[in-house]
Design an enzyme around this catalytic site. Structure first.
Site, PDB file in Angstrom:
ATOM      1  N   CYS A 108       0.834  -1.204   0.000  1.00  0.00           N
ATOM      2  CA  CYS A 108       0.000   0.000   0.000  1.00  0.00           C
ATOM      3  C   CYS A 108       0.868   1.253   0.000  1.00  0.00           C
ATOM      4  CB  CYS A 108      -0.923  -0.009   1.207  1.00  0.00           C
ATOM      5  SG  CYS A 108      -0.016   0.223   2.766  1.00  0.00           S
ATOM      6  N   ALA A 134       3.199   1.737   2.865  1.00  0.00           N
ATOM      7  CA  ALA A 134       4.392   0.896   2.697  1.00  0.00           C
ATOM      8  C   ALA A 134       5.403   1.598   1.789  1.00  0.00           C
ATOM      9  CB  ALA A 134       4.014  -0.463   2.106  1.00  0.00           C
ATOM     10  N   ARG A 194      12.218  -4.556   6.339  1.00  0.00           N
ATOM     11  CA  ARG A 194      13.067  -4.172   5.204  1.00  0.00           C
ATOM     12  C   ARG A 194      14.470  -3.992   5.738  1.00  0.00           C
ATOM     13  NH1 ARG A 194      13.319   0.818   2.117  1.00  0.00           N
ATOM     14  NH2 ARG A 194      13.518   0.473  -0.119  1.00  0.00           N
ATOM     15  N   HIS A 209       5.461   6.072  -3.003  1.00  0.00           N
ATOM     16  CA  HIS A 209       6.774   6.615  -3.388  1.00  0.00           C
ATOM     17  C   HIS A 209       6.609   8.060  -3.843  1.00  0.00           C
ATOM     18  CE1 HIS A 209       7.673   2.244  -4.843  1.00  0.00           C
ATOM     19  NE2 HIS A 209       7.932   2.356  -3.552  1.00  0.00           N
TER      20      HIS A 209
HETATM   21 FE1  CFM Z   1      12.911   0.216  -5.940  1.00  0.00          FE
HETATM   22 FE2  CFM Z   1      12.384  -2.169  -6.060  1.00  0.00          FE
HETATM   23 FE3  CFM Z   1      10.972  -0.502  -4.512  1.00  0.00          FE
HETATM   24 FE4  CFM Z   1      13.546  -1.117  -3.911  1.00  0.00          FE
HETATM   25 FE5  CFM Z   1      12.649  -2.999  -2.197  1.00  0.00          FE
HETATM   26 FE6  CFM Z   1      11.500  -3.977  -4.385  1.00  0.00          FE
HETATM   27 FE7  CFM Z   1      10.092  -2.374  -2.812  1.00  0.00          FE
HETATM   28 MO1  CFM Z   1      10.732  -4.761  -1.986  1.00  0.00          MO
HETATM   29  S1  CFM Z   1      14.331  -1.461  -5.847  1.00  0.00           S
HETATM   30  S2  CFM Z   1      12.503   0.752  -3.862  1.00  0.00           S
HETATM   31  S3  CFM Z   1      14.509  -1.854  -2.120  1.00  0.00           S
HETATM   32  S4  CFM Z   1      11.031  -0.663  -6.646  1.00  0.00           S
HETATM   33  S5  CFM Z   1      12.793  -4.919  -2.989  1.00  0.00           S
HETATM   34  S6  CFM Z   1      12.002  -4.178  -6.592  1.00  0.00           S
HETATM   35  S7  CFM Z   1       9.451  -4.120  -3.783  1.00  0.00           S
HETATM   36  S8  CFM Z   1      10.989  -2.746  -0.909  1.00  0.00           S
HETATM   37  S9  CFM Z   1       9.127  -0.524  -3.286  1.00  0.00           S
END
Ligand code: CFM
Length: 485
Positions: free
Chosen positions: A62, A65, A96, A195
């Site tokens: 979500c 997260a 994480r 993000h």
């Molecule tokens: Fe970028 Fe990723 Fe992500 Fe990531 Fe991660 Fe991820 Fe994630 Mo899990 S590189 S930041 S450090 S998109 S592994 S493939 S899913 S936490 S949001």
């Protein structure tokens, strides 16, 4: 190289046959088989970044997260409040592996979980007063904390709390930045919007707030490396060995100050484009800082990236770059010499968040392994456009696949290794399929850079060639015939 395009098209169609018509039609749009044309220019008809189908098991997270867990959480000298009921903070606590130097509870708060623990009265009467009290308590308990971020959980948005007003008031009172982040989990369709919201909060409340006394021609930022298992450290040393000066690490092992001075860099180097593209775009527009993507998974991609980075600088850096490559190449060749014969031709399937499903392809290929299918939880069109050219023809590319689809594919494609997350891991173990957790690196890592590749190669070997798999009869069904599911 290439896989059978028609056979894999049929394979996907057969798997989707199990769905009712409407679901079948919908899910079909999230699969595409790579062809010469899509490899050349992916005019992706593949649907992505849209709502998951209700009733299926999606691997997505979500917005909270994406903001608290991914972007803000690793900033080590700020305290990040999981603002709302206790569950979001509790269940995301320590999941994480974003490593950070410092002393826990003193100048590093990454491994702590601070929550406002909403009760019924907070929902009914609002949680703003409680938030003020928590901010004061944090200042008192953690005098070296440089700031606070307020990471909203769903109810905060639903009841209409004014966290912006509280943050403004407390910023003045406590004389440190308190950043409200409207990352309520219900926003958007996955962690991806989290993000974006987190990036916007950095832009609006932190960006450009501090100065850097001395700047130089080689100042760069590492953007979108969260130091999972030490990834950013393994990357940073290569850039520094090349003669560049890393002034900010966003956000793995990062500090508030690094967020505040990043606008002073000459170049933004971005690893995870999915989670921080918004920031590099903004810094380009607002401060004229150019940016480029790089990929430090596996030696081939790392050499390529180091040279591409060096090409943006002068002859000194370019010469240093060749020296760095010359220094590490024998080590990398030795690793490949050792592990490639043990892994050659092994078939891999990947399903990871929004970057690694394409970025790790080169590392597997350096070991002679073959990616037969890959997919993302929350990628956008631009991620798929970057994925098709790196995949072989006939391979399957998928978006937000369901647990059922993945399990069927893994069995029918007879893969030798599955790379995905903890939600998937044990199901694959039960199917007798070797599995690596590609988010947390399965408590291993780093996987970035040359130091990382040594560990990556060893991990893949010990997983795929573990004798335990010989104890399984893969043909055995996980569910006995006739069992109700
Ligand atoms: Fe970028 Fe990723 Fe992500 Fe990531 Fe991660 Fe991820 Fe994630 Mo899990 S590189 S930041 S450090 S998109 S592994 S493939 S899913 S936490 S949001």
């Amino acid at each position: 190289m290439g896989l059978d395009i028609e056979a894999n098209k049929k394979l996907v169609e057969d798997i989707l046959e199990a769905y009712p018509d409407k679901a079948k039609k919908d899910r079909k749009k999230h699969f595409q088989i790579n062809t010469e044309e899509t490899k050349e220019s992916c005019s992706c008809s593949l649907k992505s970044n849209i709502k998951s189908r209700p009733g299926v098991m999606t691997p997505r997270g979500c917005s909270y997260a994406g903001s608290k867990g991914v972007v803000w959480g690793p900033i080590k000298d700020m305290v990040h409040i999981s603002h709302g009921p206790v569950g979001c903070g509790q269940y995301s606590w320590g999941t994480r592996r974003n490593y950070a130097n410092g002393t826990l509870g003193i100048d590093n708060f990454t491994a702590m979980q601070i929550t406002s623990d909403f009760q019924e009265t907070d929902i009914v009467f609002g949680g703003d007063k409680k938030l003020e009290i928590i901010c004061r308590e944090i200042k008192e308990m953690f005098p070296l904390a440089k700031g606070i971020s307020v990471q909203s959980e769903c109810p905060v948005g639903l009841i209409g709390d004014d966290i912006e007003a509280v943050s403004k008031k407390m910023t003045k009172e406590l004389e440190m930045p308190i950043v409200p982040v409207r990352c309520e989990g219900f926003r958007g369709v996955s962690q991806s919007l989290g993000h974006h919201i987190a990036n916007d909060a950095i832009r609006d409340f932190v960006m450009g707030k501090a100065d850097l006394a001395e700047t130089g021609p080689y100042d760069v930022n590492i953007i979108g490396d969260y130091n999972i298992g030490g990834d950013a450290w393994a990357s940073r040393i290569l850039l520094e060995e090349m003669g560049l000066r890393v002034i900010a690490q966003w956000s793995g092992d990062g500090t508030l100050n690094e967020l505040e001075i990043a606008h002073k860099a000459k170049m933004n180097l971005i690893h995870c484009h999915r989670s921080m593209n918004y920031m590099v775009d903004h810094m380009e527009k607002a401060y004229g800082i150019p940016w480029m993507e790089y990929n430090f998974f596996g030696p081939s991609k790392t050499y390529e990236s180091l040279r591409a980075i060096a090409a943006k600088f002068d002859a000194t850096i370019q010469e240093n770059c060749e020296k760095v490559i010359a220094k590490y190449k024998p080590q990398m060749d030795a690793i490949i010499g050792k592990y490639r014969p043990r892994l050659e031709g092994k078939k891999v399937m990947l399903l990871i968040g929004g970057l690694r499903s394409r970025h790790t392809i080169g590392a597997y290929e350096d070991l002679g392994m073959e990616i037969v299918a890959t997919g993302y939880e929350f990628a956008h069109k631009d991620d798929y456009e970057r994925t098709f050219p790196d995949m072989q023809t006939g391979s399957i590319i998928m978006d937000d696949p369901t647990a059922y689809e993945l399990e069927e594919l893994a069995q029918k494609m007879n893969i030798d290794l599955m790379g995905s997350g903890v939600k998937e891991k044990y199901v694959y173990h039960k199917m007798g399929i070797p599995f690596r957790q590609m988010h947390s690196w399965d408590y291993s890592g780093p996987y970035h850079g040359f130091d990382g590749f040594k560990i990556f190669a060893k991990d893949m070997d010990m997983t795929v060639n573990n004798p335990v798999w010989n104890l399984f009869d893969k043909k055995e069904k996980v569910q006995p015939e006739g069992a109700s599911v």
